[in-house]
Design a protein around this motif. Sequence first.
Motif, PDB file in Angstrom:
ATOM      1  N   UNK A   1      24.008  37.508  38.750  1.00 51.41           N
ATOM      2  CA  UNK A   1      25.353  38.036  38.548  1.00 51.41           C
ATOM      3  C   UNK A   1      26.094  38.012  39.873  1.00 51.41           C
ATOM      4  N   UNK A   2      27.319  37.536  39.832  1.00 53.50           N
ATOM      5  CA  UNK A   2      28.141  37.557  41.048  1.00 53.50           C
ATOM      6  C   UNK A   2      28.834  38.908  41.169  1.00 53.50           C
ATOM      7  N   UNK A   3      29.197  39.260  42.402  1.00 58.42           N
ATOM      8  CA  UNK A   3      29.948  40.500  42.614  1.00 58.42           C
ATOM      9  C   UNK A   3      31.288  40.427  41.883  1.00 58.42           C
ATOM     10  N   UNK A   4      31.855  39.239  41.795  1.00 58.02           N
ATOM     11  CA  UNK A   4      33.113  39.048  41.063  1.00 58.02           C
ATOM     12  C   UNK A   4      32.931  39.445  39.596  1.00 58.02           C
ATOM     13  N   UNK A   5      31.846  38.992  38.983  1.00 58.32           N
ATOM     14  CA  UNK A   5      31.579  39.340  37.588  1.00 58.32           C
ATOM     15  C   UNK A   5      31.361  40.840  37.420  1.00 58.32           C
ATOM     16  N   UNK A   6      30.576  41.411  38.309  1.00 59.44           N
ATOM     17  CA  UNK A   6      30.211  42.819  38.182  1.00 59.44           C
ATOM     18  C   UNK A   6      31.403  43.736  38.429  1.00 59.44           C
ATOM     19  N   UNK A   7      32.154  43.471  39.470  1.00 57.56           N
ATOM     20  CA  UNK A   7      33.307  44.318  39.795  1.00 57.56           C
ATOM     21  C   UNK A   7      34.360  44.291  38.684  1.00 57.56           C
ATOM     22  N   UNK A   8      34.449  43.159  37.983  1.00 60.77           N
ATOM     23  CA  UNK A   8      35.442  43.050  36.902  1.00 60.77           C
ATOM     24  C   UNK A   8      35.091  43.935  35.712  1.00 60.77           C
ATOM     25  N   UNK A   9      33.864  44.491  35.690  1.00 63.00           N
ATOM     26  CA  UNK A   9      33.449  45.376  34.598  1.00 63.00           C
ATOM     27  C   UNK A   9      33.830  46.832  34.854  1.00 63.00           C
ATOM     28  N   UNK A  10      34.447  47.128  35.986  1.00 59.95           N
ATOM     29  CA  UNK A  10      34.789  48.506  36.344  1.00 59.95           C
ATOM     30  C   UNK A  10      36.315  48.637  36.353  1.00 59.95           C
ATOM     31  N   UNK A  11      36.902  49.291  35.356  1.00 59.30           N
ATOM     32  CA  UNK A  11      38.369  49.349  35.260  1.00 59.30           C
ATOM     33  C   UNK A  11      39.041  49.933  36.496  1.00 59.30           C
ATOM     34  N   UNK A  12      38.386  50.896  37.154  1.00 62.40           N
ATOM     35  CA  UNK A  12      38.989  51.495  38.354  1.00 62.40           C
ATOM     36  C   UNK A  12      39.194  50.471  39.461  1.00 62.40           C
ATOM     37  N   UNK A  13      38.396  49.417  39.445  1.00 60.29           N
ATOM     38  CA  UNK A  13      38.510  48.368  40.458  1.00 60.29           C
ATOM     39  C   UNK A  13      39.633  47.389  40.105  1.00 60.29           C
ATOM     40  N   UNK A  14      40.055  47.401  38.854  1.00 60.33           N
ATOM     41  CA  UNK A  14      41.020  46.403  38.400  1.00 60.33           C
ATOM     42  C   UNK A  14      42.357  46.502  39.137  1.00 60.33           C
ATOM     43  N   UNK A  15      42.739  47.736  39.511  1.00 60.56           N
ATOM     44  CA  UNK A  15      43.994  47.899  40.255  1.00 60.56           C
ATOM     45  C   UNK A  15      43.923  47.183  41.598  1.00 60.56           C
ATOM     46  N   UNK A  16      42.754  47.260  42.236  1.00 60.90           N
ATOM     47  CA  UNK A  16      42.563  46.571  43.514  1.00 60.90           C
ATOM     48  C   UNK A  16      42.571  45.061  43.302  1.00 60.90           C
ATOM     49  N   UNK A  17      41.863  44.591  42.273  1.00 56.14           N
ATOM     50  CA  UNK A  17      41.819  43.156  41.993  1.00 56.14           C
ATOM     51  C   UNK A  17      43.210  42.605  41.712  1.00 56.14           C
ATOM     52  N   UNK A  18      43.995  43.339  40.940  1.00 58.06           N
ATOM     53  CA  UNK A  18      45.362  42.896  40.638  1.00 58.06           C
ATOM     54  C   UNK A  18      46.212  42.851  41.902  1.00 58.06           C
ATOM     55  N   UNK A  19      46.063  43.868  42.744  1.00 54.75           N
ATOM     56  CA  UNK A  19      46.834  43.934  43.994  1.00 54.75           C
ATOM     57  C   UNK A  19      46.460  42.780  44.925  1.00 54.75           C
ATOM     58  N   UNK A  20      45.190  42.365  44.848  1.00 48.71           N
ATOM     59  CA  UNK A  20      44.714  41.271  45.698  1.00 48.71           C
ATOM     60  C   UNK A  20      44.881  39.905  45.033  1.00 48.71           C
ATOM     61  N   UNK A  21      45.623  39.879  43.947  1.00 44.51           N
ATOM     62  CA  UNK A  21      45.934  38.633  43.242  1.00 44.51           C
ATOM     63  C   UNK A  21      44.694  37.986  42.631  1.00 44.51           C
ATOM     64  N   UNK A  22      43.702  38.819  42.270  1.00 45.18           N
ATOM     65  CA  UNK A  22      42.516  38.335  41.573  1.00 45.18           C
ATOM     66  C   UNK A  22      42.672  38.749  40.109  1.00 45.18           C
ATOM     67  N   UNK A  23      42.841  37.791  39.246  1.00 42.75           N
ATOM     68  CA  UNK A  23      43.170  38.082  37.856  1.00 42.75           C
ATOM     69  C   UNK A  23      41.940  38.586  37.091  1.00 42.75           C
ATOM     70  N   UNK A  24      42.110  39.696  36.388  1.00 39.34           N
ATOM     71  CA  UNK A  24      41.054  40.255  35.545  1.00 39.34           C
ATOM     72  C   UNK A  24      41.721  40.967  34.367  1.00 39.34           C
ATOM     73  N   UNK A  25      42.289  40.198  33.446  1.00 39.91           N
ATOM     74  CA  UNK A  25      43.092  40.802  32.375  1.00 39.91           C
ATOM     75  C   UNK A  25      42.277  41.675  31.433  1.00 39.91           C
ATOM     76  N   UNK A  26      42.867  42.815  31.060  1.00 44.01           N
ATOM     77  CA  UNK A  26      42.278  43.736  30.095  1.00 44.01           C
ATOM     78  C   UNK A  26      43.365  44.214  29.152  1.00 44.01           C
ATOM     79  N   UNK A  27      42.934  44.656  27.964  1.00 38.24           N
ATOM     80  CA  UNK A  27      43.860  45.315  27.041  1.00 38.24           C
ATOM     81  C   UNK A  27      43.292  46.688  26.714  1.00 38.24           C
ATOM     82  N   UNK A  28      44.162  47.635  26.427  1.00 38.78           N
ATOM     83  CA  UNK A  28      43.700  48.966  26.061  1.00 38.78           C
ATOM     84  C   UNK A  28      43.097  48.932  24.659  1.00 38.78           C
ATOM     85  N   UNK A  29      42.009  49.659  24.519  1.00 41.39           N
ATOM     86  CA  UNK A  29      41.359  49.802  23.216  1.00 41.39           C
ATOM     87  C   UNK A  29      41.310  51.283  22.859  1.00 41.39           C
TER      88      UNK A  29
END
Length: 318
Positions: free
Chosen positions: A144-172
């Motif tokens: 598993x890459x850190x990219x894959x693992x970090x994308x599983x943590x929604x709290x990290x998504x704000x950082x990924x988006x700010x850093x222009x790393x796309x990790x799209x999610x929808x609310x469920x």
Amino acid sequence: MQNKGWKELELFYSVETSQHFLEMVYKNQDMEDPKRNSYKNGERFIFFLKHAEAFYKQAKIASLEIKPILLFYGMAQLLKACLLTTDPSYPSHTSVLAHGVTTRKRKKQNYRFYEDEVKVQRNGLCMHVVQSLFQLQGLRDERFSMKQLLSKIPEINKVLSFQRKQNPMVKAVVQDGLIWLPDDTANAYNMSSKRFVEHVEYHLNWTFCQENEGCLIFSSEQKEYQPSTSTSLLFELESETYFFPAERDRFLKLPELLVHYLIAYNLSMIARYETEWWYDLLLQCASDDYVLIQQFLHTAEVKFPYYIAQLLLQKKTS
């Protein structure tokens, strides 16, 4: 919210209570001699929890330089406590005592943490947790890459988006034993609603129920409704919001507890053995890795004990 997990774990800090809890759990799983095993493991169960708490208390006040090491060992102790609920003889052999994860021993030039990877070993604590605690298969020798693992943590998504790393999610929405997804989620997968439903049923083993009020409604196994055991839904603790990956390659079939463990293992190894790179990152703040790591540590410090508490309390009420 920060102390909620430990406040709930402290409910188990009584030998009488822990023995009663373990006996009930063993009986529910039809294990042999539940009373004897609960008597044998009551104190051990508490000691694992208390040792974990000691690591977490030190991590809370520790500098960033050593925080990953303390958090990782705290996580390991919490997982060992949980293992006693499914494996009364833990550790029955020495092969389950190792961490059960490996990473590259020497970091390459221009190393980036975000692009690094870890490998799950055939034996050790990680695989024992995978099989005994979560009853998951097919993860031996998985990378598993850190990219894959970090994308599983929604709290990290704000950082990924700010850093222009796309990790799209929808609310469920998880409600009344059902999972509601916006029907436009199918568009994110470039599929029709019908094809998307087939895709979810096949790959996630969810069952489609109906389409209602602009949502696709599914049912699933009980574990998918709990953040501590779900392998498909993502959960943001502060807002208590569920998310669903909006790209088909974002599914790892891992509960978030294991995601935290794998990332923390890699960080603890870096903090111990890659001192030059580690201090260059912390002192220079030169790459985006710094903010990702900082945010992960902040999240794991709160979220991992909370998930462990929920996992144990679910066993108490099941």
